[in-house]
Structures are given as structure tokens and as C-alpha cells.
Design an enzyme around this catalytic site. Structure first.
Site: not given
Length: 459
Positions: A90, A155
């Protein structure tokens, strides 16, 4: 295996690899924005496809309460160590878009730098792990170690659901160590092994006085001002030199060893250049410690924001009835975030002035992490960096926090090796994020050599 064999393989396949990386970087996998949920899932599928093409086994996209986790394994190096690769697919939002020189999800190479959101943090470095495995298969016909892969999609929003996944799958994820490429080098041409990270404890303080704002002429001097009360509390946290005055705050701090202090000093960090870069006359912090020691290995207590009262144009003569502040503490081994929050609560209660009530709410919590920098895994990483970069690797600690690192330590109970290839100047989380392709090229070779080095260790 000679390093030259890896060099030749990556030279022959460089354009192909860059085109594949362009595909990965073109997926706008922004985890914080719900409209990109399908893009996050597309990035997970892209990784799954890559692992399957590498003949990695038991590849899966595992659901969590948030974005999915990608897992895979290859466990045929009998008697050899097992490494768990971790990274995230991400990325951060791209705002403000007008400051990007090129579109964030249309990768472009300029001056041997690859520009795109995620180029350095962390898609580019995750991609390097995959291509290192590809090169080892291609040149050796096998892998020198056993490998597992764990790539998450949250994250950038705090890895909220990963600890539960790790706890539920700790047997599946068991390994001899975790390898993460999501940190920075010490500088251009100066590789670094980050062997420690600070932890984090954050709170919000809310102060309330009267049941509404009051006219300062009618009530000033007779009723407590919430902002004054807040300032009194905040000023009690530190002395004029930055020493934290919260009782018990330093009790569990693990002191720096003389060997570590020498290693930091040998880096010859230029504090004068930093002052010039930041536009300040003096640096600030605990007496008796250098800038690197203060920011890498000493705890902090910082006010991150203050709110309350009137801040519009002109003046409004009131006694504010509410005020607040956000506080974060960076923690070092062996400080415990929960204990620190308890100490802060006690300190605030003790220093709350009369005439107001105070509430404390906790947020952002992560333990510090440290791997001894004389650990065999760290020394092996140093050898591999030096072979490729032709200079000794620096041993550094990170001033920031990656809470999931401590989670690996606490749940899997194995060392974590942080081998990053980014530079702090590469604008991760900002417009015009980029990745120096010199470090992309050299980092691939470092990772291949490192896995070969690890195969020789008895862990």
C-alpha cells in the site's frame, strides 16, 4: 556463487524488470482512501501472480478485517535457515497533486531516478526482494535458504490488523529471522544497517474549565483559564535543556554502550551542516549527547499540537473553557509504552491546576526494537553491503518507529534485519517520490549475496 553472475543476470534483465516495476507502481493502492479499495486488492493480486511465476508455493491472498495479506513459501533448502520477507504494497495519498512534476501513478525515469508514488516506500524495495529470488533461481537453479513472504496492505495506516494475523498464523510464519527492506541508507553511496528503532506512546490531553467561554473583563482574574492551565501542565514535562521531568520516565532506559557511542561518532555526522539546512542557530536536546545519540537512542516527549481559544483574525476577549494538546513520546529499549502512558497520567494528575478537570486519552502505541549490532545476521548484512558498495556499512538506529517490527519480535520471537536501499531525500510520503536506480541496481546484488551469506550461518 560469484557476485559477477548476479551482476550479469540483472544487467541482461534490467529493462524487463523496470517494466514490471512500472506495472506495480501504476496501481494506485492507497490504503487510507476507501475509493481505492479495489486498487489495493489489485496490488495484492499482482504480488500473488509474481510469487506464482517464481514457483513459490502455497501462495495465497489472506483476508483480514481490513486489506488483505499476501503469503507464499518455498521450503526446500534442507538444513538451511528460513527467512521471512516482509514489506507492504500500500502507498500514501498523493496530495497535493499540483506539486507533482509528473503523474504519481505514471512512473517516469529522470536522471537515473524512478519517480512514482511507492517507488521508494515500499513497492520498489518489495519488488527488489522478488527479483533477488528470481535471480537466485535463475543462476543457482535453487535457493540457498528457505523463504516465506508476508506482504501487507495496511502499513501506511498503522498495520491495524496485521498483529492479529501474525498471532493467528505464528506457526505458519515461523522463521529464523525477518528481513525488511523499508528503511534508508545513511547517505548516497553509504549503505546502512538499521539495527534499532524507537517505540511510540501518544496521548491527548483535554482540559476543561467553566461550562462555557467567559468574558475576560467580567471573569478574568477570578476564574481559571483552560489554556493557562494547559500551559502549566505542558511546561512541567521538561526542563530548559529538554530533560524529561516525568517521575520514573528514564527508569528502564537501556544506556548506550561505549562501542555504540564510538560507532555513532565514527559516522562523523555534520551538526553544523544540519543547522544550516534547518535554518536554526542551535540544535537542542539532552546535555551530554550528540544529535545522533539524542535522535536514535534517547527517549523524547514532544508536544505535537495545541488547540483552544480564539485564533481568528483580530481579538476576542474571552477566557477559553476548553483547551487540549497532543503529546508523543519516542521510546527506547527497554521502555514499555503502557508503563510510560501510566507515568504520564500520574504526572498530569499531579500537576493539574485548581479550577479545571483533565482527561487523558491514549493513541498510537508501539514498542521499541533492538537487534545487537554484533549479531551474525547483522554482520553478514554488513559484508554483503561492503562487497557491492565497496565501502563499509554504517550501523545506525532509526529515530522513528515501525511498530510491526516490535510485533514480529514479541510474537515470532526472532531477530529482524532492516536492509533498506532508499535515501531520506527521496520524498516518500510527499510529492515527487522517487528511487535512485543506482541503489535499485546495487541493492538487488546485495540481497542475492546476503541470502548466500545467510546460508552459511548456523542460526
Amino acid at each position: 556463487m560469484e557476485l559477477q553472475h548476479f551482476h550479469d543476470y540483472f544487467e541482461e534483465n534490467r529493462e524487463k524488470h523496470l517494466q514490471e516495476l512500472f506495472e506495480f507502481l501504476s496501481i494506485p493502492s492507497i490504503s487510507s482512501l476507501s475509493e481505492h479499495k479495489q486498487d489495493v486488492e489489485r496490488a495484492a493480486q499482482w504480488l500473488k501472480n509474481q510469487l506464482e511465476q517464481l514457483n513459490i508455493e502455497n501462495v495465497s491472498i489472506d483476508p483480514t478485517a481490513g486489506h488483505p495479506v499476501v503469503y507464499g513459501e518455498w521450503l526446500h533448502a534442507e538444513g538451511k535457515p528460513t527467512v521471512l520477507f516482509y514489506g507492504h504494497y500500500d502507498v500514501q495519498p498523493v496530495d497535493p497533486l499540483n506539486l507533482w512534476e509528473t503523474e504519481p501513478f505514471k512512473p517516469e525515469i529522470r536522471e537515473n531516478k524512478l519517480y512514482a508514488r511507492g517507488a521508494s516506500d515500499d513497492k520498489g524495495q518489495v519488488f527488489m526482494q522478488l527479483k533477488a529470488i528470481e535471480a537466485l533461481f535463475a543462476t543457482l537453479g535453487t535457493l540457498p535458504v528457505n523463504v516465506k513472504f508476508l506482504y501487507e496492505g495496511e502499513e501506511e495506516i498503522g498495520s491495524a490488523h496485521l498483529p492479529a494475523y501474525i498471532e493467528e498464523n505464528k506457526e505458519k510464519l515461523s522463521a529464523d529471522f525477518v528481513l525488511i527492506s523499508d528503511t534508508s541508507m545513511y547517505g548516497p553511496g553509504k549503505p546502512a544497517i538499521c539495527y534499532g528503532l524507537r517505540g511510540l506512546a501518544g496521548i491527548q490531553i483535554d482540559v476543561r474549565g467553566a461550562n462555557s467561554d467567559l468574558h475576560s473583563g467580567l471573569y478574568g482574574g477570578g476564574v481559571q483559564n483552560a489554556i493557562h492551565a494547559l500551559v502549566e501542565i505542558l511546561s512541567s514535562f521538561r526542563d530548559k535543556n529538554g530533560k524529561i521531568l516525568v517521575e520514573g520516565f528514564y527508569d528502564d532506559v537501556r544506556p548506550l554502550t561505549e562501542e555504540e557511542r564510538k560507532a555513532f561518532a565514527d559516522l562523523q555526522f555534520d551538526e553544523e551542516a544540519l543547522k544550516k539546512e534547518l535554518g536554526v542557530d542551535e540544535l537542542f536536546g539532552e546535555e551530554g549527547y550528540s544529535f545522533l545519540e539524542r535522535t536514535w537512542a534517547r527517549p523524547t516527549l514532544e508536544i505535537n499540537g495545541i488547540f483552544g481559544g480564539f485564533s481568528g483574525e483580530g481579538i476576542k476577549t474571552v477566557l477559553p473553557n476548553e483547551a487540549g494538546a497532543k503529546i508523543t513520546c519516542r521510546l527506547v529499549p527497554d521502555q514499555d509504552p503502557d508503563k510510560i502512558v501510566a507515568l504520564l497520567r500520574r504526572h498530569i494528575e499531579k500537576h493539574t491546576p485548581k479550577g479545571v478537570t483533565v482527561s487523558v486519552n491514549e493513541f498510537d502505541n508501539g514498542a521499541p526494537y533492538l537487534t545487537p549490532f554484533d549479531h551474525p545476521l547483522i554482520k553478514a548484512a554488513s559484508r554483503s553491503y561492503e562487497k557491492v558498495y565497496q565501502v563499509p556499512a554504517a550501523f545506525t538506529r532509526g529515530g522513528g518507529s515501525i511498530p510491526i517490527v516490535a510485533t514480529f519480535d514479541q510474537i515470532l520471537k526472532v531477530p529482524v534485519v532492516l536492509m533498506g536501499f532508499g535515501l531520506s531525500t527521496e520524498n516518500f510520503h510527499a510529492p515527487n517520490e522517487h528511487f535512485h536506480l543506482e541503489n535499485f541496481d546495487k541493492g538487488l546484488r546485495v540481497l542475492c549475496d546476503y541470502l548466500c551469506e545467510v546460508s552459511k550461518l548456523s542460526l
